[in-house]
Scaffold this motif. Structure first.
Motif, mmCIF file in Angstrom:
data_model
loop_
_atom_site.group_PDB
_atom_site.id
_atom_site.type_symbol
_atom_site.label_atom_id
_atom_site.label_comp_id
_atom_site.label_asym_id
_atom_site.label_seq_id
_atom_site.Cartn_x
_atom_site.Cartn_y
_atom_site.Cartn_z
ATOM 1 N N THR A 1 43.513 52.102 41.033
ATOM 2 C CA THR A 1 43.253 50.609 41.069
ATOM 3 C C THR A 1 44.357 49.900 41.321
ATOM 4 N N ASP A 2 44.297 48.697 42.369
ATOM 5 C CA ASP A 2 45.278 48.205 42.862
ATOM 6 C C ASP A 2 45.386 46.960 41.606
ATOM 7 N N ILE A 3 44.370 46.807 40.638
ATOM 8 C CA ILE A 3 44.778 45.643 39.590
ATOM 9 C C ILE A 3 46.022 46.245 38.605
ATOM 10 N N SER A 4 46.752 45.320 38.459
ATOM 11 C CA SER A 4 47.915 45.551 37.466
ATOM 12 C C SER A 4 47.165 45.746 36.059
ATOM 13 N N PRO A 5 47.705 46.477 35.283
ATOM 14 C CA PRO A 5 46.997 46.717 33.842
ATOM 15 C C PRO A 5 47.929 45.650 32.908
ATOM 16 N N ILE A 6 48.934 45.091 33.458
ATOM 17 C CA ILE A 6 49.878 43.922 32.776
ATOM 18 C C ILE A 6 49.126 42.502 32.826
ATOM 19 N N LEU A 7 48.820 42.149 31.779
ATOM 20 C CA LEU A 7 48.647 40.575 31.664
ATOM 21 C C LEU A 7 49.617 39.723 30.927
ATOM 22 N N SER A 8 50.227 38.953 31.499
ATOM 23 C CA SER A 8 51.463 38.166 30.782
ATOM 24 C C SER A 8 51.420 36.810 30.810
ATOM 25 N N TYR A 9 52.344 36.167 29.966
ATOM 26 C CA TYR A 9 52.504 34.655 29.977
ATOM 27 C C TYR A 9 53.809 34.357 29.194
#
Length: 232
Positions: free
Chosen positions: A130-138
């Protein structure tokens, strides 16, 4: 492969009843009547979920839950003999994901088990290609949906499945306020009632403690009083 579930309750009739209902759903059940006997199983088997009675002699369900959380992130459901809010909050604080009060309907417990396993698998999986990154960041906080890892300033943070779920939801909706009711529905898929807010509050507090965050000067999880929570 069938999911492996640990059941620990010193009341033989209850443990046996749970075992029957879970086996009817094709789960592999490891049943014990004492927490002491269950310790070896926890260390040697790759478990997917645990159901622990709180009131047990020698080693309580609380102690067993704390032991599990030292190494493992699989869901834990606590069984309480009475409708005591203190017991529930203590269990959640120690890392339990859900609780159910005795006497309970076996089918309700099975439904809770299925809901916890669905969520655990969902947040431990990620579609390859998938093109969606598995990383969520802040701001130094990183949640990897694929590897189920959480880093804060490159240092790992150990989260329970419920804590991971809350953090993921807040990061996915970064900048948007998410109500306690929305969090509860998305995580448990269960009917929301007044005491459910206490459940979310305890998990949020535990998350903040692990992240070194505060209510008064939050860097990550902000409380919007009377509305809900948000990151960003």
């Amino acid at each position: 492969m069938n999911d492996k579930i640990l059941v620990v309750d010193d009341e033989y009739e209850i443990a046996d009843l749970i075992e029957v209902y879970l086996k009817n759903e094709n789960y592999v059940v490891y049943k014990f009547y004492s927490a002491k006997d269950a310790l070896t199983c926890i260390e040697t088997e790759e478990l997917d979920l645990a159901i622990l009675d709180i009131m047990m002699p020698n080693i309580s369900g609380f102690s067993l839950c704390r032991k599990i959380r030292e190494q493992y992130t699989f869901p834990v459901i606590m069984l309480t003999a009475k409708d005591e809010e203190t017991d529930k909050i203590t269990g959640l604080t120690l890392g339990a994901d859900d609780y159910i009060t005795k006497p309970f309907r076996p089918l309700e417990l099975v439904a809770r088990v299925k809901a916890q396993l669905r969520r655990y698998k969902k947040y431990n999986s990620f579609k390859e290609g998938t093109d969606i990154s598995p990383i969520l960041s802040y701001f130094g906080l990183e949640v990897n949906i694929k590897t189920y890892e959480c880093l804060l300033n490159e240092e790992p943070i150990s989260l329970t499945p419920t804590e991971f779920s809350i953090l993921r939801i807040l990061l996915e909706r970064k900048g948007t306020v998410v109500s306690a009711e929305e969090l509860f529905h998305e995580i448990w898929h269960d009917e929301y009632y007044s005491k459910s807010n206490n459940t979310i509050t305890v998990h949020i507090r535990h998350l903040r403690e692990k992240m070194g965050d505060t209510v008064d000067e939050p860097k990550y999880i902000k409380t919007i009083w009377g509305v809900g929570y948000k990151i960003g």
